[in-house]
Design a protein around this motif. Structure first.
Motif, short mmCIF file in Angstrom:
data_model
loop_
_atom_site.label_atom_id
_atom_site.label_comp_id
_atom_site.label_asym_id
_atom_site.label_seq_id
_atom_site.Cartn_x
_atom_site.Cartn_y
_atom_site.Cartn_z
N LEU A 125 -5.77 25.46 -7.04
CA LEU A 125 -6.18 25.53 -5.64
C LEU A 125 -7.70 25.58 -5.57
O LEU A 125 -8.32 26.47 -6.14
CB LEU A 125 -5.60 26.80 -5.00
N ASP A 126 -8.30 24.61 -4.87
CA ASP A 126 -9.76 24.58 -4.75
C ASP A 126 -10.19 24.96 -3.34
O ASP A 126 -10.11 24.15 -2.43
CB ASP A 126 -10.31 23.20 -5.13
N GLU A 127 -10.65 26.18 -3.17
CA GLU A 127 -11.09 26.70 -1.87
C GLU A 127 -10.11 26.31 -0.76
O GLU A 127 -10.53 25.73 0.25
CB GLU A 127 -12.50 26.18 -1.53
N PRO A 128 -8.84 26.63 -0.90
CA PRO A 128 -7.82 26.12 0.04
C PRO A 128 -7.92 26.78 1.43
O PRO A 128 -7.31 26.30 2.36
CB PRO A 128 -6.50 26.49 -0.62
N LEU A 129 -8.71 27.84 1.55
CA LEU A 129 -8.74 28.57 2.82
C LEU A 129 -10.02 28.35 3.60
O LEU A 129 -10.17 28.84 4.71
CB LEU A 129 -8.59 30.08 2.54
N SER A 130 -10.97 27.60 3.02
CA SER A 130 -12.31 27.60 3.61
C SER A 130 -12.38 26.84 4.93
O SER A 130 -13.32 27.02 5.68
CB SER A 130 -13.34 27.07 2.61
N ALA A 131 -11.37 26.00 5.24
CA ALA A 131 -11.41 25.31 6.53
C ALA A 131 -10.73 26.13 7.64
O ALA A 131 -10.68 25.69 8.78
CB ALA A 131 -10.74 23.94 6.41
N LEU A 132 -10.25 27.32 7.30
CA LEU A 132 -9.51 28.13 8.28
C LEU A 132 -10.41 29.22 8.85
O LEU A 132 -11.33 29.69 8.18
CB LEU A 132 -8.30 28.78 7.61
N ASP A 133 -10.12 29.66 10.09
CA ASP A 133 -10.92 30.75 10.65
C ASP A 133 -10.50 32.09 10.02
O ASP A 133 -9.47 32.19 9.38
CB ASP A 133 -10.87 30.78 12.18
#
Ligand code: ADP
Ligand code: MG
Length: 350
Positions: free
Chosen positions: A159-167
């Motif tokens: 998993l590569d930064e899978p949360l960074s597009a989420l608020d």
């Protein structure tokens, strides 16, 4: 037993002065989640891409369950990958997106349906199987991407930064969900992030990376409480830094006071790191292993925690005190004795 092994893995991009990944080695046990944590540009993505087979190393080996996969193409490594952007096919439903990974691996049509359903159920999206990506929220899209990566039952989840597009709020929710699913399935996982809270909250092991190297590989508690280097101490969590001099084994001079530390480097100039929650304002004549006299400069009230910025002869110290504790009433301008234990000091050569 080690499930993922990296041996002196190295990648140097043509025309660059220093390697992006500089001989990193690690062993990850079956079922564990490793967080690769470090600032932007430290080599996290390059490391992950080499494990996935999307980038060829210039040196070193990658072992999965004892098998050398370094020279295998990506589709022969049985790894599930999720990137920062969801990378779903916009014209396909959630179910078809998940099925795609199975098709690619030649899973027979009859088997695909039930496996897609199981994967979507795992991430709580069974009711939305027929929606297209644009009919799903960011968090839901990232869950579909996770289901797609997990459906083929990979040996390794990457998993590569899978949360960074989420608020922020959603990020925490999806974070906890990824961890729950990963633990339920027992899938060995490498999770790339530059966010220390994310790394500490999710990981069994954290590898703190800096300039292509691993500075510390340890449990979240160990990395936070006993940072191995100055870089780790300042990158992970807040730390007060004081100038000092090592004068003997386990003994320092700082700001005119003699301090004790559990471990010290060779005698000479040094830096002391202490976490704010390890520093106690001492009432009356209460003793501590180490005491520095100081004065409160600032007081920041955030409800359950009060942060006191204190001035000492060795430098400024942040002390975190619980609301309602004796130190909580201290105000700017007041004199204070700051106490801390020898075991909570980290000393690095300056
Ligand atoms: P991170 O994911 O930790 O932000 P990366 O692995 O993406 O870091 O990059 C590590 C270093 O390698 C950076 O200095 C980056 O500029 C460089 N780099 C990454 N990919 C390439 C490439 N294809 N060509 C040249 N340099 C690259
Ligand atoms: Mg990256």
């Amino acid at each position: 037993m080690s499930h993922l092994g990296l041996e002196r893995l190295t990648r140097r991009f043509p025309g660059t002065a220093t390697p992006a990944v500089d001989g990193i080695s690690l062993d990850l046990p079956q079922g564990a989640l490793l967080a690769l944590l470090g600032p932007s540009g430290c080599g996290k993505t390059t490391t992950l891409r080499m494990i996935a087979g999307l980038e060829a190393p210039d040196g070193g080996r990658i072992l999965v369950a004892g098998r050398d996969v370094t020279a295998l193409p990506p589709h022969r490594r049985n790894m599930g990958v999720v990137f920062q952007s969801y990378a779903l096919f916009p014209h396909l439903t959630a179910a078809r997106n998940v099925a795609f990974g199975l098709e690619m691996r030649g899973v027979p049509r009859a088997e695909r349906g039930p496996r897609v359903a199981r994967a979507l159920e795992l991430v709580g999206l069974e009711a939305l199987a027929q929606r297209k990506p644009r009919q799903l929220s960011g968090g839901q899209q990232q869950r579909v991407a996770l289901a797609r990566a997990l459906a083929p039952q990979p040996d390794l989840l990457l998993l590569d930064e899978p949360l960074s597009a989420l608020d922020a709020k959603l990020r925490e929710e999806v974070r906890d969900e990824i961890r729950a699913v990963q633990q339920r399935l027992g899938t060995t996982t490498v999770f790339v992030t530059h966010d220390q809270t994310e790394a500490l909250a999710m990981a069994d092991l954290v590898a703190v990376m800096n300039q292509g190297r691993i500075e510390q590989l340890a449990t979240p508690e160990e990395v936070f409480e006993r940072p191995a280097t100055r870089f780790v101490a300042t990158f992970v969590g807040r730390a007060a830094i004081l100038g000092a001099e090592v004068v003997g084994e386990g003994m320092l001079r700082a700001g005119g006071a003699t301090l004790l530390a559990a471990e010290t480097p060779r005698p000479g100039k040094a830096e002391i790191f202490i976490r704010p929650h390890h520093i106690r304002p001492l009432a009356g004549d209460v003793m501590a292993e180490n005491v520095l006299p100081g004065r409160v400069l600032r007081r920041v009230y955030t409800g359950d925690i009060i942060t006191l910025d204190c001035e000492t002869a060795a430098g400024n110290l942040l002390a975190e005190v619980a609301g309602g504790s004796p130190g909580a009433a201290l105000q700017p301008g007041q004199e204070v004795r700051l106490g801390f234990a020898a075991a909570d000091l980290r000393v690095f050569p300056a």
